[in-house]
Design a protein around this motif. Structure first.
Motif, PDB file in Angstrom:
ATOM      1  N   ARG A 393      27.321 -66.040 -19.943  1.00 53.32           N
ATOM      2  CA  ARG A 393      27.686 -66.141 -18.529  1.00 53.32           C
ATOM      3  C   ARG A 393      26.875 -65.166 -17.685  1.00 53.32           C
ATOM      4  O   ARG A 393      26.433 -65.504 -16.584  1.00 53.32           O
ATOM      5  N   ARG A 394      26.674 -63.953 -18.191  1.00 54.34           N
ATOM      6  CA  ARG A 394      25.868 -62.988 -17.451  1.00 54.34           C
ATOM      7  C   ARG A 394      24.428 -63.459 -17.326  1.00 54.34           C
ATOM      8  O   ARG A 394      23.801 -63.341 -16.269  1.00 54.34           O
ATOM      9  N   SER A 395      23.880 -64.003 -18.408  1.00 51.33           N
ATOM     10  CA  SER A 395      22.477 -64.452 -18.403  1.00 51.33           C
ATOM     11  C   SER A 395      22.255 -65.637 -17.469  1.00 51.33           C
ATOM     12  O   SER A 395      21.135 -65.848 -16.994  1.00 51.33           O
ATOM     13  N   LEU A 396      23.316 -66.390 -17.204  1.00 55.93           N
ATOM     14  CA  LEU A 396      23.184 -67.580 -16.357  1.00 55.93           C
ATOM     15  C   LEU A 396      23.308 -67.272 -14.864  1.00 55.93           C
ATOM     16  O   LEU A 396      23.190 -68.176 -14.044  1.00 55.93           O
ATOM     17  N   ARG A 397      23.536 -66.012 -14.503  1.00 58.52           N
ATOM     18  CA  ARG A 397      23.702 -65.685 -13.092  1.00 58.52           C
ATOM     19  C   ARG A 397      22.394 -65.830 -12.320  1.00 58.52           C
ATOM     20  O   ARG A 397      22.352 -66.466 -11.283  1.00 58.52           O
ATOM     21  N   LYS A 398      21.328 -65.225 -12.821  1.00 55.28           N
ATOM     22  CA  LYS A 398      20.027 -65.319 -12.151  1.00 55.28           C
ATOM     23  C   LYS A 398      18.917 -65.441 -13.194  1.00 55.28           C
ATOM     24  O   LYS A 398      18.086 -64.551 -13.333  1.00 55.28           O
ATOM     25  N   PRO A 399      18.889 -66.530 -13.956  1.00 57.47           N
ATOM     26  CA  PRO A 399      17.859 -66.675 -14.987  1.00 57.47           C
ATOM     27  C   PRO A 399      16.498 -67.016 -14.384  1.00 57.47           C
ATOM     28  O   PRO A 399      16.407 -67.579 -13.290  1.00 57.47           O
ATOM     29  N   GLU A 400      15.453 -66.678 -15.113  1.00 54.12           N
ATOM     30  CA  GLU A 400      14.098 -66.996 -14.659  1.00 54.12           C
ATOM     31  C   GLU A 400      13.673 -68.397 -15.076  1.00 54.12           C
ATOM     32  O   GLU A 400      12.775 -68.972 -14.477  1.00 54.12           O
ATOM     33  N   PHE A 401      14.305 -68.944 -16.123  1.00 47.38           N
ATOM     34  CA  PHE A 401      13.956 -70.291 -16.572  1.00 47.38           C
ATOM     35  C   PHE A 401      14.237 -71.286 -15.458  1.00 47.38           C
ATOM     36  O   PHE A 401      15.315 -71.284 -14.854  1.00 47.38           O
ATOM     37  N   ARG A 402      13.282 -72.149 -15.166  1.00 52.49           N
ATOM     38  CA  ARG A 402      13.344 -72.968 -13.960  1.00 52.49           C
ATOM     39  C   ARG A 402      13.980 -74.342 -14.147  1.00 52.49           C
ATOM     40  O   ARG A 402      14.558 -74.887 -13.211  1.00 52.49           O
ATOM     41  N   ASP A 403      13.897 -74.924 -15.348  1.00 53.04           N
ATOM     42  CA  ASP A 403      14.313 -76.315 -15.536  1.00 53.04           C
ATOM     43  C   ASP A 403      15.808 -76.390 -15.851  1.00 53.04           C
ATOM     44  O   ASP A 403      16.224 -76.412 -17.014  1.00 53.04           O
ATOM     45  N   VAL A 404      16.632 -76.434 -14.798  1.00 49.35           N
ATOM     46  CA  VAL A 404      18.085 -76.501 -14.978  1.00 49.35           C
ATOM     47  C   VAL A 404      18.477 -77.804 -15.674  1.00 49.35           C
ATOM     48  O   VAL A 404      19.330 -77.815 -16.569  1.00 49.35           O
ATOM     49  N   VAL A 408      20.807 -78.370 -19.048  1.00 50.43           N
ATOM     50  CA  VAL A 408      22.045 -79.149 -18.956  1.00 50.43           C
ATOM     51  C   VAL A 408      22.055 -80.260 -19.998  1.00 50.43           C
ATOM     52  O   VAL A 408      23.070 -80.501 -20.674  1.00 50.43           O
ATOM     53  N   ARG A 409      20.946 -80.953 -20.162  1.00 47.24           N
ATOM     54  CA  ARG A 409      20.872 -82.031 -21.171  1.00 47.24           C
ATOM     55  C   ARG A 409      21.084 -81.470 -22.574  1.00 47.24           C
ATOM     56  O   ARG A 409      21.741 -82.104 -23.416  1.00 47.24           O
ATOM     57  N   CYS A 410      20.554 -80.298 -22.832  1.00 52.09           N
ATOM     58  CA  CYS A 410      20.723 -79.678 -24.151  1.00 52.09           C
ATOM     59  C   CYS A 410      22.182 -79.297 -24.400  1.00 52.09           C
ATOM     60  O   CYS A 410      22.699 -79.466 -25.517  1.00 52.09           O
ATOM     61  N   LEU A 411      22.869 -78.794 -23.367  1.00 55.53           N
ATOM     62  CA  LEU A 411      24.284 -78.461 -23.520  1.00 55.53           C
ATOM     63  C   LEU A 411      25.112 -79.724 -23.766  1.00 55.53           C
ATOM     64  O   LEU A 411      26.062 -79.712 -24.573  1.00 55.53           O
ATOM     65  N   GLN A 412      24.766 -80.816 -23.103  1.00 56.63           N
ATOM     66  CA  GLN A 412      25.466 -82.081 -23.339  1.00 56.63           C
ATOM     67  C   GLN A 412      25.258 -82.546 -24.779  1.00 56.63           C
ATOM     68  O   GLN A 412      26.192 -83.036 -25.426  1.00 56.63           O
ATOM     69  N   TRP A 413      24.056 -82.383 -25.303  1.00 62.07           N
ATOM     70  CA  TRP A 413      23.770 -82.765 -26.693  1.00 62.07           C
ATOM     71  C   TRP A 413      24.568 -81.897 -27.661  1.00 62.07           C
ATOM     72  O   TRP A 413      25.128 -82.396 -28.639  1.00 62.07           O
ATOM     73  N   GLN A 471       6.995 -66.937 -21.852  1.00 65.54           N
ATOM     74  CA  GLN A 471       7.221 -66.698 -20.432  1.00 65.54           C
ATOM     75  C   GLN A 471       8.632 -67.153 -20.072  1.00 65.54           C
ATOM     76  O   GLN A 471       9.002 -68.299 -20.318  1.00 65.54           O
ATOM     77  N   PRO A 472       9.452 -66.251 -19.473  1.00 65.10           N
ATOM     78  CA  PRO A 472      10.863 -66.573 -19.218  1.00 65.10           C
ATOM     79  C   PRO A 472      11.077 -67.814 -18.360  1.00 65.10           C
ATOM     80  O   PRO A 472      12.090 -68.500 -18.513  1.00 65.10           O
ATOM     81  N   ASP A 473      10.129 -68.128 -17.449  1.00 65.09           N
ATOM     82  CA  ASP A 473      10.332 -69.275 -16.564  1.00 65.09           C
ATOM     83  C   ASP A 473      10.070 -70.600 -17.265  1.00 65.09           C
ATOM     84  O   ASP A 473      10.433 -71.661 -16.745  1.00 65.09           O
ATOM     85  N   ARG A 474       9.446 -70.566 -18.480  1.00 65.57           N
ATOM     86  CA  ARG A 474       9.134 -71.815 -19.183  1.00 65.57           C
ATOM     87  C   ARG A 474       9.684 -71.871 -20.597  1.00 65.57           C
ATOM     88  O   ARG A 474       9.631 -72.910 -21.242  1.00 65.57           O
ATOM     89  N   CYS A 475      10.208 -70.752 -21.101  1.00 64.25           N
ATOM     90  CA  CYS A 475      10.681 -70.681 -22.488  1.00 64.25           C
ATOM     91  C   CYS A 475      12.195 -70.853 -22.537  1.00 64.25           C
ATOM     92  O   CYS A 475      12.938 -70.007 -22.033  1.00 64.25           O
ATOM     93  N   LEU A 476      12.686 -71.943 -23.126  1.00 61.57           N
ATOM     94  CA  LEU A 476      14.116 -72.218 -23.239  1.00 61.57           C
ATOM     95  C   LEU A 476      14.616 -71.851 -24.631  1.00 61.57           C
ATOM     96  O   LEU A 476      14.030 -72.258 -25.640  1.00 61.57           O
ATOM     97  N   ARG A 477      15.700 -71.104 -24.675  1.00 54.81           N
ATOM     98  CA  ARG A 477      16.390 -70.821 -25.923  1.00 54.81           C
ATOM     99  C   ARG A 477      17.897 -70.836 -25.650  1.00 54.81           C
ATOM    100  O   ARG A 477      18.376 -70.203 -24.707  1.00 54.81           O
ATOM    101  N   ILE A 478      18.631 -71.569 -26.476  1.00 55.06           N
ATOM    102  CA  ILE A 478      20.089 -71.578 -26.413  1.00 55.06           C
ATOM    103  C   ILE A 478      20.599 -71.201 -27.799  1.00 55.06           C
ATOM    104  O   ILE A 478      20.520 -71.995 -28.738  1.00 55.06           O
ATOM    105  N   ASP A 493      24.049 -66.986 -26.146  1.00 59.44           N
ATOM    106  CA  ASP A 493      23.163 -66.549 -25.069  1.00 59.44           C
ATOM    107  C   ASP A 493      22.256 -67.705 -24.679  1.00 59.44           C
ATOM    108  O   ASP A 493      21.970 -68.590 -25.489  1.00 59.44           O
ATOM    109  N   MET A 494      21.793 -67.680 -23.439  1.00 56.27           N
ATOM    110  CA  MET A 494      20.886 -68.689 -22.899  1.00 56.27           C
ATOM    111  C   MET A 494      20.514 -68.249 -21.482  1.00 56.27           C
ATOM    112  O   MET A 494      21.186 -67.392 -20.912  1.00 56.27           O
ATOM    113  N   PRO A 495      19.464 -68.785 -20.889  1.00 56.85           N
ATOM    114  CA  PRO A 495      18.486 -69.752 -21.398  1.00 56.85           C
ATOM    115  C   PRO A 495      17.173 -69.100 -21.832  1.00 56.85           C
ATOM    116  O   PRO A 495      16.209 -69.788 -22.093  1.00 56.85           O
ATOM    117  N   ALA A 496      17.127 -67.758 -21.904  1.00 54.74           N
ATOM    118  CA  ALA A 496      15.864 -67.074 -22.195  1.00 54.74           C
ATOM    119  C   ALA A 496      15.730 -66.788 -23.684  1.00 54.74           C
ATOM    120  O   ALA A 496      16.711 -66.755 -24.423  1.00 54.74           O
TER     121      ALA A 496
END
Length: 503
Positions: A393-404, A408-413, A471-478, A493-496
């Protein structure tokens, strides 16, 4: 000017203290100096610091309860400022000592705070503490309330009550609300909005946070339209009409508890023992520099020892209070977790029953398009399937990863395909494609332990996008774990990308 206001505030405190010590207050008390006064069953003492632009004056008064034998109230008041351009800060701490097995009291601010608010003035940022229910009479007044609700500098809750347009009695709660505002003066602000003007507030705060039909909502500090509505509690008008005193008493208790958890003793509010220790230390250093005699040094040392003993006792009281609050919160959290587990199990049964009957599942929550909406969407869309840890929840407040949308699709999966395979089998999960460029895989050397709801889990799986970029704005990790007991995916933790010794 600030010295004059300081003296006026001191005199208000001393008038209040005189009711406890009678006429035993010595002359130096009215000069703003340190003193001690003893009466039958009562003690009043004060200490002061005035050095290098810092001025602090603190008073402590002990008073036996007028109705309950063995119950003693101790009230500590501190006034201080640093630099003449700053305002004077008022700190009030009320402590009850009792041998009662169960202490049942309705919290109330000492009347002294109300007196200072009326005769000198108190402010919480741009909001004046009135000690009365503030009535919005025009649209400009409502606009002022809206500014207060969204004010970043506000430190106290804002309690907004509306008129019930379904009933003929106008201002039906005003007498009780004035009593509530007085008892919580300095802990919360109370505002009343007539039904004819309430539409302006509803338009400003939105459907989720509006208050209507004689209802009451507590807007906590830091409010914004993307807040969780459960953090800004709503009481319905019908419930207030049915049991007004019970509702307002509950509100007073919860407001006082929130003040305890929000206020840092020793920082936001100075204890009398702490101020007395600082004053004693300052006097000792001053006399040592002026070559005081051995007798005077011994007297100061003995005074310092007594002050340190008081400070230790005060700190022990704080620790005991914190322990009791922690134990109560732990019990409340445990009961809430049990109820949540039961509700989740029941929800899953109902979903299976709907599927067996061939019925359509309930409509899903709207898919979020910005990060601010993701946590609320997860809570609403997957209550029994997927949860977020506090770190996520803390990491999702102001993440640098851009593709919301990708996240979201990954969380649905994870809430669907992955959870079903963990429960029922039906296919491997290691190193499989979720969609083009996104893979679910074991964490390998990046796995780590994390805590969620008093349990420890191993984050041994993660969802990742392709490529070697970090790079945090392009690297997704959940990062996540599956709990076979609650049958939930727990997002650690997510999305960095999480930096570890291996990475």
């Amino acid at each position: 000017m600030i010295d004059q206001i300081f003296r006026e505030a001191q005199h208000q405190v001393l008038k209040w203290a005189r009711n406890r010590a009678g006429d035993l207050l010595p002359k130096e008390a009215w000069d703003g100096r340190a003193f001690e006064a003893f009466a039958v069953g009562r003690t009043v003492m004060a200490t002061a610091i005035d050095q290098e632009g810092v001025r602090i004056w603190s008073l402590r008064g002990d008073d036996p309860d007028k109705t309950v034998a063995g119950r003693i109230w101790s009230t500590e008041i501190s006034l201080g400022y640093q630099g003449r351009q700053d305002g004077i800060r008022l700190g009030v701490r009320s402590i009850v000592n009792s041998s009662e097995a169960v202490l049942t009291i309705t919290p109330s601010v000492p009347g002294l705070v109300y007196q200072i608010a009326q005769k000198i003035g108190l402010s919480d940022g741009i909001i004046k503490a009135h000690g009365k229910c503030w009535w919005a009479r025009t649209l400009d007044d409502v606009d002022k309330v809206i500014r207060w609700i969204f004010e970043d500098a506000r430190r106290l809750p804002l309690i907004v009550v509306t008129e019930d347009d379904r009933r003929q009695v106008q201002g039906q709660h005003l007498q009780l609300l004035n009593r509530l505002a007085k008892s919580l003066c300095g802990l919360a602000h109370v505002v009343f909005i007539p039904a004819s003007l309430n539409y302006r507030l509803s338009a400003a705060v939105g459907e989720k946070f509006k208050v209507f039909h004689g209802g009451l909502r507590v807007y906590q500090p830091g409010f914004n339209i993307r807040s969780d509505e459960r953090d800004h509690r709503m009481f319905f008008g019908d419930d207030i009409v049915a049991a007004p005193r019970q509702i307002l008493s509950s509100l007073a208790v919860s407001t006082a508890r929130e003040s305890l958890s929000r206020t840092r003793l020793g920082n936001d509010v100075l204890s009398f023992a702490k101020v007395r220790d600082l004053a004693s230390r300052t006097a000792q250093e001053t006399d040592a520099a002026s070559s005081a005699g051995e007798g005077e040094k011994l007297r100061l040392a003995q005074s310092r020892i007594e002050t340190m003993e008081e400070l230790v006792s005060s700190l022990q009281e704080q620790c005991d209070q914190a322990f009791e609050l922690s134990a109560e919160e732990e019990a409340r959290a445990f009961n809430a977790e049990r109820q949540l587990a039961s509700a989740n199990a029941r929800l899953e049964q109902l979903e299976y029953a709907l599927q067996a009957a061939g019925s359509e599942p309930p409509a899903a929550a709207p898919t979020p398009e910005i990060w601010d909406d993701v946590t609320g969407w997860v809570d609403a869309a997957f209550p029994s399937k997927l949860v977020l840890s506090s770190a996520a929840r803390r990491s999702l407040r102001k993440p640098e990863f851009r593709d919301v949308a990708m996240a979201v699709r990954c969380l649905q999966w994870l809430a669907g395909v992955a959870r079903d395979r963990f429960i029922d089998g039906g296919g491997a999960l290691a190193n499989i494609a979720i969609e083009n460029g996104i893979t679910n895989a074991p964490c390998g050397s990046d796995e780590y332990l994390f805590d969620y709801q008093s349990n420890r889990y191993l984050a041994n799986w993660h969802v990742k996008n392709g490529g070697n970029t970090r790079q945090p704005d392009r690297c997704l990790r959940i990062y996540y774990a599956f709990d076979p007991v609650t049958r939930q995916i727990i997002i650690a933790d997510m999305p960095a990308h999480r930096r570890t010794g291996a990475s």
